[in-house]
Enzyme design. Structure first.
Site, PDB file in Angstrom:
ATOM      1  N   HIS A  30       2.645   7.862  -2.326  1.00  0.00           N
ATOM      2  CA  HIS A  30       3.923   7.662  -1.650  1.00  0.00           C
ATOM      3  C   HIS A  30       4.958   7.174  -2.662  1.00  0.00           C
ATOM      4  O   HIS A  30       4.833   6.061  -3.189  1.00  0.00           O
ATOM      5  CB  HIS A  30       3.786   6.633  -0.528  1.00  0.00           C
ATOM      6  N   SER A  77      -0.800   4.406  -1.959  1.00  0.00           N
ATOM      7  CA  SER A  77       0.582   3.998  -1.685  1.00  0.00           C
ATOM      8  C   SER A  77       0.868   2.695  -2.419  1.00  0.00           C
ATOM      9  O   SER A  77       0.854   2.671  -3.647  1.00  0.00           O
ATOM     10  CB  SER A  77       0.797   3.864  -0.173  1.00  0.00           C
ATOM     11  N   MET A 122      -0.387   0.505   2.344  1.00  0.00           N
ATOM     12  CA  MET A 122      -0.210   0.036   3.719  1.00  0.00           C
ATOM     13  C   MET A 122      -0.169   1.231   4.668  1.00  0.00           C
ATOM     14  O   MET A 122       0.129   2.351   4.273  1.00  0.00           O
ATOM     15  CB  MET A 122       1.069  -0.788   3.836  1.00  0.00           C
TER      16      MET A 122
END
Length: 368
Positions: A215, A188, A309
């Site tokens: 992501h 991500s 995260m």
């Protein structure tokens, strides 16, 4: 307090972002209208994190980012439009040292900011805690400080790279055929440079296909795949439709959707599927790994969880290891944000924990 510098040529955007972060109570916010003001505030205010508009008159976002990274590297979140051009420029910025990006609201900006505000705050908080590698553009910083680096060689005059020059492929791509196993990669925040570091170290004849859940919005994953394809020996493409899995290929899940493994009459395929609300991030790493576990023996799967995260991927990769598969977690020392790989380590789901530059070697040891 988190010291935040907001750089945007739009007075409305500065006011809206100032309101969003001011309401949080733990941000001290300064503002700049263009790149030149940003550099002055960077030196005076010494922010912990910066939001930086891509398109500004005069010294634009990329040129300003270069100077920030050469003068005093600071976590930067780019504010980008969700267009093809915006994706190219943003990926270029992340290659130059930006930590993450957020979408610039379109249409009714004030209403969009109500919707996007929590995500922007979350990303900026994560960036403020991000670990910038001490070696990030170190050679350029040294040359700049000794006066041997001019603006052009520092990247200040560079245009965004539209199509990276392809690297030589070390061997012909393997003919399509049933894969013996699959590598599942999740990442991500900070992911694009991490993917570059991983994939560029693998040979063209790597024996297993690689499926990536990064992501990202849907307008970004196509440009990301093209960029990676030009930087590594493997064949990289966006999984924008069902595709047969084949060795020597990397499949980047399409953004704003999920990516899963499925079985067709012709064999295993990777395919985009509509995003599900019970998975908070897309493409979902957890959903990708779960779909693979339904169809492939765990000992024929390797999971790789890199910077990002949250905890997406930690639960299913832990299950993968518990069932006999192997997993690799990026170490805290190199991860921009040690959220996802850190959760995998904390749950005992990591077979090995290695620095980013060593993940490819670990993968080559695990894949026959």
């Amino acid at each position: 307090m988190i010291r935040l510098l907001v750089v945007d040529d739009s007075a409305l955007m500065r006011r809206l972002l100032g309101g969003v972060f001011g309401a949080e109570g733990d941000f001290e916010v300064a503002f700049a209208r263009n790149g030149d003001e940003a550099l002055a505030e960077h030196a005076r205010f010494r922010p912990d994190v910066i939001t930086l508009d891509v398109n500004m008159p005069g010294l634009d976002g990329l040129a300003c980012l270069d100077r920030i990274m050469l003068d005093r590297p600071t976590p930067v979140v780019m504010v980008s439009s969700l267009t093809a051009d915006g994706a190219e420029v943003t990926l270029d910025a992340m290659g130059r040292g930006a930590v993450d990006f957020v979408a610039k609201p379109g249409g009714a900006v004030s209403l969009e900011m109500d919707r996007l505000g929590p995500l922007i705050v979350q990303k900026v908080r994560a960036a403020a805690r991000a670990r910038l590698r001490p070696t990030l553009r170190l050679a350029e910083r040294i040359r700049a400080r000794t006066g041997s680096l001019d603006g052009a060689s520092a990247g200040l005059a560079r245009k965004p790279t539209r199509t990276p020059a392809p690297s030589p492929r070390s061997a012909p791509l393997p003919a399509p055929g049933p894969p013996e196993g699959i590598v599942l990669v999740g990442t991500s925040t900070g992911g694009p440079p991490a993917l570059d570091a991983l994939l560029s170290r693998l040979p063209a004849d790597f024996p297993w296909p690689i499926v990536v859940a990064q992501h990202m919005p849907g307008s970004f994953t196509g440009p990301l795949a093209r960029r990676l394809d030009g930087l590594c020996a493997l064949n990289v493409q966006e999984a924008s439709r069902p595709m047969s899995l084949a060795p020597g290929n990397v499949y980047v899940g399409k953004g704003d959707a999920d990516v899963t493994i499925a079985r067709r009459w012709s064999g295993l395929v990777v395919q985009p599927v509509p995003a599900r609300a019970d998975y908070p991030w897309h493409p979902s790493v957890d959903r990708l790994v779960a779909s693979a576990l339904d169809l492939v023996e765990p000992n024929r799967l390797v999971g790789v969880l890199m910077t990002g995260m949250g905890r997406d991927g930690a639960e299913t990769m832990s299950a993968l290891r518990a069932r006999g598969g192997r997993t690799i977690a990026e170490s805290e020392e190199t991860a921009v944000v040690w959220g996802m790989p850190g959760e995998l380590v904390r749950t005992g789901g990591a077979s090995v924990v290695v620095a980013l530059e060593d993940i490819a070697d670990a993968l080559l040891e695990m894949v026959p």
